[in-house]
Design an enzyme around this catalytic site. Structure first.
Site, mmCIF file in Angstrom:
data_model
loop_
_atom_site.group_PDB
_atom_site.id
_atom_site.type_symbol
_atom_site.label_atom_id
_atom_site.label_comp_id
_atom_site.label_asym_id
_atom_site.label_seq_id
_atom_site.Cartn_x
_atom_site.Cartn_y
_atom_site.Cartn_z
ATOM 1 N N ARG A 18 -6.353 1.326 -26.927
ATOM 2 C CA ARG A 18 -7.263 0.838 -25.883
ATOM 3 C C ARG A 18 -7.423 -0.678 -25.906
ATOM 4 N NH1 ARG A 18 -12.513 0.444 -26.152
ATOM 5 N NH2 ARG A 18 -12.743 1.993 -27.790
ATOM 6 N N TYR A 45 -3.803 -2.084 0.538
ATOM 7 C CA TYR A 45 -3.619 -0.703 0.089
ATOM 8 C C TYR A 45 -4.950 0.049 0.225
ATOM 9 C CZ TYR A 45 -2.742 3.165 -3.091
ATOM 10 O OH TYR A 45 -2.619 4.400 -3.649
ATOM 11 N N ASP A 103 -1.491 -8.443 -4.713
ATOM 12 C CA ASP A 103 -0.862 -7.148 -4.987
ATOM 13 C C ASP A 103 0.584 -7.307 -4.541
ATOM 14 O OD1 ASP A 103 0.161 -4.574 -4.854
ATOM 15 O OD2 ASP A 103 -1.766 -3.681 -4.328
ATOM 16 N N LYS A 127 5.381 2.376 -8.560
ATOM 17 C CA LYS A 127 6.307 2.235 -7.449
ATOM 18 C C LYS A 127 7.667 1.710 -7.934
ATOM 19 C CE LYS A 127 2.704 3.727 -5.402
ATOM 20 N NZ LYS A 127 1.681 2.879 -4.793
#
Ligand SMILES: *Cc1c(COP(=O)(O)O)cnc(C)c1O
Length: 384
Positions: free
Chosen positions: A48, A102, A174, A199
């Site tokens: 983490r 998006y 982005d 993607k």
């Protein structure tokens, strides 16, 4: 900079490799430990904290790909988006966002930011003046996406970086649709570059991941928030993503070449009304796209002539599959009005220029002749 930067395929294949010192294997070893020693060690490692061997190595590859200094790997693209935005925005601050983002990013802002006391404005369009018009005294961040979904509008990277600098704002992009193969926004002065690695980086429709790349200082700032929010990616998937990125350069090149060929084919086709692809000379921002992109990517959208039913057409396709996501090696198609923008009112969609018959096409690496043949047989079938 002392030495010349390596080319894209060399970075994809080799940057951030972990050496297998024990057995001299050809690929990075995978370290799955979630527990590491705390005494007499250089780094206190914990997944983490984004600092396991595989996470650190992949982050180096991401930084090299986007010409940044450092990166973090997340469990999804949205984890990268939310951690990046919230690292630079506090109660009382304001962010200016591009109108065509998006859908998940729009939801994050409109559904969650009120509870953090963060103000926001969406621009009227993607022109630089529209961003400047929304800047207030308490604006801290400017957020863009180019090419955008689903109409492939292009935002001027250099102009946005200039506006951010003039007003003392942090600029974020982005960069998912372009991928690092076709566009490197840091070279144009943008501060933080975000990707849904689900993607083009993953590229095979089997990995959910995200990343943010920036300077050491900015990544450190994102890290301090992200370790508390807990959105890191499992080391096994980190390792798979490293493997996937090795072929990203050649995949995206093939997808971009196919998309250009298909856009040109569709534009000339008598059954097609309109094609949206920044690589076409008819695209209103073609010259801007040419100035900031190496190739124009694998995403395009198009509308059939009014009397042809887009849903029938989509269903008549055999090779090109209907699919929600994008950027895999396989070609896929979707109707934005039924999926990504389905929750919007028809009126709002109309305002954004998203017609009900619009089709968004994620072009794969198949032979372009086969993709064209599939489109032709589907058009013949629906006209019968
Ligand atoms: C898919 C996508 C995202 C979100 O990524 P996830 O990995 O699904 O969380 C963000 N931006 C763009 C442009 C995307 O296509």
């Amino acid at each position: 900079m002392t030495k010349k930067a390596q080319g894209i395929n060399t970075i994809c294949t080799h940057a951030g490799e972990l050496e297998d010192e024990q057995f001299k294997g050809a690929v990075s070893p995978l370290y799955m430990a979630t527990s590491y020693a705390f005494e007499e060690v250089e780094v206190k490692r914990y997944p983490r904290y984004f600092n396991t061997p595989n996470q650190v190595a992949l982050a180096q590859k991401m930084a090299a790909l986007e010409h940044g200094e450092a990166a973090l790997i997340f469990g999804s693209g949205m984890a990268a988006v939310s951690n990046s935005l919230l690292a630079f925005l506090q109660n009382g601050d304001h962010v200016v966002l591009q109108n065509t983002l998006y859908g998940g990013t729009i939801n994050l802002v409109t559904e969650e930011f009120d509870k953090f006391g963060i103000g926001y404005s969406f621009t009227k369009d993607s022109k630089p003046a529209s961003f400047e018009a929304e800047i207030k005294k308490n604006t801290k961040v400017i957020y863009i996406e180019t090419p955008s979904n689903p109409l492939l509008t292009i935002t001027d990277l250099k102009a946005i970086a200039g506006i951010a600098e003039k007003h003392g704002l942090v600029s974020m992009i982005d960069n998912t649709f372009a991928s690092p193969v076709n566009q490197n926004p840091i070279d144009f002065g943008i501060d933080l570059v975000i990707h849904s690695a689900t993607k083009y980086m993953g590229g095979h429709s089997d990995i959910l991941a995200g990343t943010v790349i920036s300077s050491e200082d900015y990544i450190d700032k994102v890290f301090h928030l992200a370790k508390n929010f807990g959105g890191s990616l499992s080391d096994y998937t980190v390792w798979l993503l490293e493997r996937s990125i090795k072929t990203m350069g050649i995949r995206v090149k093939a997808q971009s070449e196919n998309a250009l060929a298909l856009a040109e084919f569709l534009e000339k086709h008598p059954d097609v009304d309109r094609v949206y692809y920044p690589g076409l000379k008819s695209h209103p921002e073609h010259s801007l796209a040419s100035s900031q992109m190496k190739a124009f990517g694998g995403m395009l959208s198009f509308e059939l002539k009014q009397d042809l039913d887009a849903v029938h057409f989509r269903k008549a396709l055999k090779l090109i599959k209907p699919s929600m996501s994008l950027a895999g090696v396989e070609s896929t198609i979707l109707s934005p009005a039924k999926t990504s923008h389905g929750l919007m009112s028809a009126e709002k969609r109309e305002k954004l220029g998203i017609k009900d018959g619009l089709l968004r096409f994620s072009v794969g690496i198949e032979e372009k002749e086969d993709l064209i043949a599939d489109i032709e047989q589907a058009l013949e079938k629906i006209k019968k």
